[in-house]
Structure formats: C-alpha cells, structure tokens
Design a protein around this motif. Sequence first.
Motif, PDB file in Angstrom:
ATOM      1  N   HIS A   1     -32.195 -10.609 -70.477  1.00 48.62           N
ATOM      2  CA  HIS A   1     -33.125  -9.526 -70.805  1.00 48.62           C
ATOM      3  C   HIS A   1     -34.157  -9.919 -71.864  1.00 48.62           C
ATOM      4  O   HIS A   1     -35.311  -9.498 -71.802  1.00 48.62           O
ATOM      5  CB  HIS A   1     -32.325  -8.311 -71.281  1.00 48.62           C
ATOM      6  CG  HIS A   1     -33.142  -7.067 -71.419  1.00 48.62           C
ATOM      7  ND1 HIS A   1     -33.396  -6.218 -70.358  1.00 48.62           N
ATOM      8  CD2 HIS A   1     -33.791  -6.528 -72.490  1.00 48.62           C
ATOM      9  CE1 HIS A   1     -34.145  -5.209 -70.770  1.00 48.62           C
ATOM     10  NE2 HIS A   1     -34.398  -5.376 -72.063  1.00 48.62           N
TER      11      HIS A   1
ATOM     12  N   GLN B   1     -29.353  -7.740 -75.578  1.00 50.36           N
ATOM     13  CA  GLN B   1     -29.269  -7.131 -74.261  1.00 50.36           C
ATOM     14  C   GLN B   1     -29.180  -8.196 -73.178  1.00 50.36           C
ATOM     15  O   GLN B   1     -29.949  -9.149 -73.180  1.00 50.36           O
ATOM     16  CB  GLN B   1     -30.501  -6.262 -73.987  1.00 50.36           C
ATOM     17  CG  GLN B   1     -30.634  -5.061 -74.904  1.00 50.36           C
ATOM     18  CD  GLN B   1     -31.616  -4.038 -74.371  1.00 50.36           C
ATOM     19  OE1 GLN B   1     -31.530  -3.635 -73.212  1.00 50.36           O
ATOM     20  NE2 GLN B   1     -32.544  -3.617 -75.193  1.00 50.36           N
TER      21      GLN B   1
ATOM     22  N   ASP C   1     -28.367  -8.436 -68.693  1.00 49.61           N
ATOM     23  CA  ASP C   1     -28.660  -7.622 -67.510  1.00 49.61           C
ATOM     24  C   ASP C   1     -27.666  -6.475 -67.361  1.00 49.61           C
ATOM     25  O   ASP C   1     -28.018  -5.405 -66.869  1.00 49.61           O
ATOM     26  CB  ASP C   1     -28.636  -8.498 -66.253  1.00 49.61           C
ATOM     27  CG  ASP C   1     -29.792  -9.490 -66.216  1.00 49.61           C
ATOM     28  OD1 ASP C   1     -30.772  -9.289 -66.966  1.00 49.61           O
ATOM     29  OD2 ASP C   1     -29.697 -10.478 -65.455  1.00 49.61           O
ATOM     30  N   ALA C   2     -26.414  -6.702 -67.804  1.00 48.95           N
ATOM     31  CA  ALA C   2     -25.369  -5.706 -67.583  1.00 48.95           C
ATOM     32  C   ALA C   2     -24.816  -5.094 -68.866  1.00 48.95           C
ATOM     33  O   ALA C   2     -24.011  -4.163 -68.798  1.00 48.95           O
ATOM     34  CB  ALA C   2     -24.217  -6.330 -66.784  1.00 48.95           C
ATOM     35  N   PHE C   3     -25.217  -5.602 -70.019  1.00 48.37           N
ATOM     36  CA  PHE C   3     -24.646  -5.150 -71.284  1.00 48.37           C
ATOM     37  C   PHE C   3     -25.739  -4.964 -72.336  1.00 48.37           C
ATOM     38  O   PHE C   3     -26.720  -5.705 -72.357  1.00 48.37           O
ATOM     39  CB  PHE C   3     -23.626  -6.168 -71.816  1.00 48.37           C
ATOM     40  CG  PHE C   3     -22.515  -6.480 -70.855  1.00 48.37           C
ATOM     41  CD1 PHE C   3     -21.384  -5.683 -70.799  1.00 48.37           C
ATOM     42  CD2 PHE C   3     -22.604  -7.577 -70.011  1.00 48.37           C
ATOM     43  CE1 PHE C   3     -20.361  -5.966 -69.905  1.00 48.37           C
ATOM     44  CE2 PHE C   3     -21.586  -7.871 -69.119  1.00 48.37           C
ATOM     45  CZ  PHE C   3     -20.466  -7.059 -69.061  1.00 48.37           C
ATOM     46  N   THR C   4     -25.548  -3.976 -73.205  1.00 45.84           N
ATOM     47  CA  THR C   4     -26.455  -3.757 -74.334  1.00 45.84           C
ATOM     48  C   THR C   4     -25.628  -3.531 -75.588  1.00 45.84           C
ATOM     49  O   THR C   4     -24.669  -2.753 -75.576  1.00 45.84           O
ATOM     50  CB  THR C   4     -27.378  -2.556 -74.088  1.00 45.84           C
ATOM     51  OG1 THR C   4     -28.240  -2.837 -72.974  1.00 45.84           O
ATOM     52  CG2 THR C   4     -28.241  -2.266 -75.305  1.00 45.84           C
TER      53      THR C   4
ATOM     54  N   LYS D   1     -25.837   0.214 -67.827  1.00 44.20           N
ATOM     55  CA  LYS D   1     -25.317  -0.921 -68.575  1.00 44.20           C
ATOM     56  C   LYS D   1     -24.079  -0.494 -69.355  1.00 44.20           C
ATOM     57  O   LYS D   1     -23.835   0.704 -69.555  1.00 44.20           O
ATOM     58  CB  LYS D   1     -26.373  -1.468 -69.538  1.00 44.20           C
ATOM     59  CG  LYS D   1     -27.572  -2.114 -68.852  1.00 44.20           C
ATOM     60  CD  LYS D   1     -28.466  -2.797 -69.888  1.00 44.20           C
ATOM     61  CE  LYS D   1     -29.616  -3.533 -69.244  1.00 44.20           C
ATOM     62  NZ  LYS D   1     -30.402  -4.310 -70.246  1.00 44.20           N
ATOM     63  N   THR D   2     -23.309  -1.488 -69.817  1.00 45.90           N
ATOM     64  CA  THR D   2     -22.101  -1.235 -70.595  1.00 45.90           C
ATOM     65  C   THR D   2     -22.373  -1.536 -72.063  1.00 45.90           C
ATOM     66  O   THR D   2     -22.852  -2.619 -72.388  1.00 45.90           O
ATOM     67  CB  THR D   2     -20.943  -2.115 -70.091  1.00 45.90           C
ATOM     68  OG1 THR D   2     -20.672  -1.801 -68.720  1.00 45.90           O
ATOM     69  CG2 THR D   2     -19.682  -1.878 -70.915  1.00 45.90           C
TER      70      THR D   2
END
Length: 232
Positions: free
Chosen positions: A18, A151, A153-156, A189-190
Amino acid sequence: MNEEHKLDNPVWYSLAEHHKKLAIVYNNSHFYNPNYCAFGAFNEIHDNGKDLLAYAKLVPSFFIFGEKPSIPDSLKLKDELLCLQMIIRHKIVITYTDEIVKLNQSHREALLGLVKIVYPEYFKSKTADLGNYYGIFKDKKLVAITGERMQMDAFTEVSAVITHPEHTGKGYAKQLVAYTVNAIFEQNKTPFLHVAKTNVGAVKLYEKLGFTTRIKMSIWQITKENQLGILK
C-alpha cells in the motif's frame, strides 16, 4: 490465500504494497521516506550494514522492526522496545458518548501540537498522511486522537492512540480505537497494532476491546552517535 504471515514483517510488506510510493529501497531493505516515519525492515537479515548506513545519511535516528540488525561501527544501537503485536478479527460494538471527527489538513497544526506533548519520537511531519486520523475535541481543543499508520493490501495498523494528559480517564481512547478499528473493517481490511509490553494499561484496554496478542516484536532504535552521545 492467508496473508497473515506478512504481519511478521509489517514495515517491509507495507512498503511493498500500500505504501510502495513512500519506499526507499536498498537491496533487500525497505525504509519509509523519513518525512512520513523513520522505519525500516529487512527481507533478509544478513549483510544489511550498508543499507543502514545509507538510510542514516537521511535521518539522525531511525527504527528497525523485527530481528536484531547487525550494526556498523559508525552507528549505535540505542534502544530495544519490546512490543506486543495485537490483532482483532471482528468489529467492536460500542456506544459513542463523544463526537468523533475525521481530521483533515485544517486540523494538522492541532494534531502535531498534541503529538508533540505526548508522542513525539515516532511521529514526523507527514505521518498523518499515511492514513485516516480521527479526533475528539473539547471546547474547540483537540484532546485525543487515533489513526492509521502502516498499511498492507489486507491489513492496516491502528496507531497514535494519544490523549492529552489533562483529559485521560474519560474513555476517549476506547472510543477512538473502536471507531478506527470499525472504519478499517469497512475498508475490508484487518486491523492490528503494536503496543509496548510494559504498557499494561493499554494492553488491558485493547484486550477488552477484542484484540489478542499475535506475536512479540522488537523495535530497535539506531542513531548516529559517537561515544559521548553527541550527534555527528
């Protein structure tokens, strides 16, 4: 495909995904543009001394997430902060008792002023551009914030959970963390976060909200200091 293994190396994968446009890349090392945050990480741990020296030319002090790096003689390993990396897998059900405001550029001076009081070391001039930030105002004064930092693609990452010292104990952090977590889930996102292992009060708050500890992670502070502790 389960991508949770990327959380083992969050800085590296954030800058590979990201935040790729903010990456300074040396060989197998990724570093953030230091105007945003002075973080770095390795994809391979060996022979990274030259990468550390190159980044040290840009910033007097920086942080490496993960395994202990090998430090060149001209740099100094100043500190190790042992953190818990915590993750949450569901939205938080909460009643908000205070108005939460999404912060924008017009709030930047107030945000940086609050950070300077409570949390100056990790926060840079453009850190708040890494994601969304939210705040609570009292009498037109910003008294608490929480935002997004790393960040993938799947987590922040939930970060900068800050309350002005004169306004603690009023539930502001709880509401802001919950609001930020739920906003991240809305982005599909997780959420995850890092908290010092010794910060028992914060750990208990996060656990009450539904976070669980995933792994322990060290953050290593590296400086350009001589033996007298004076910046070169």
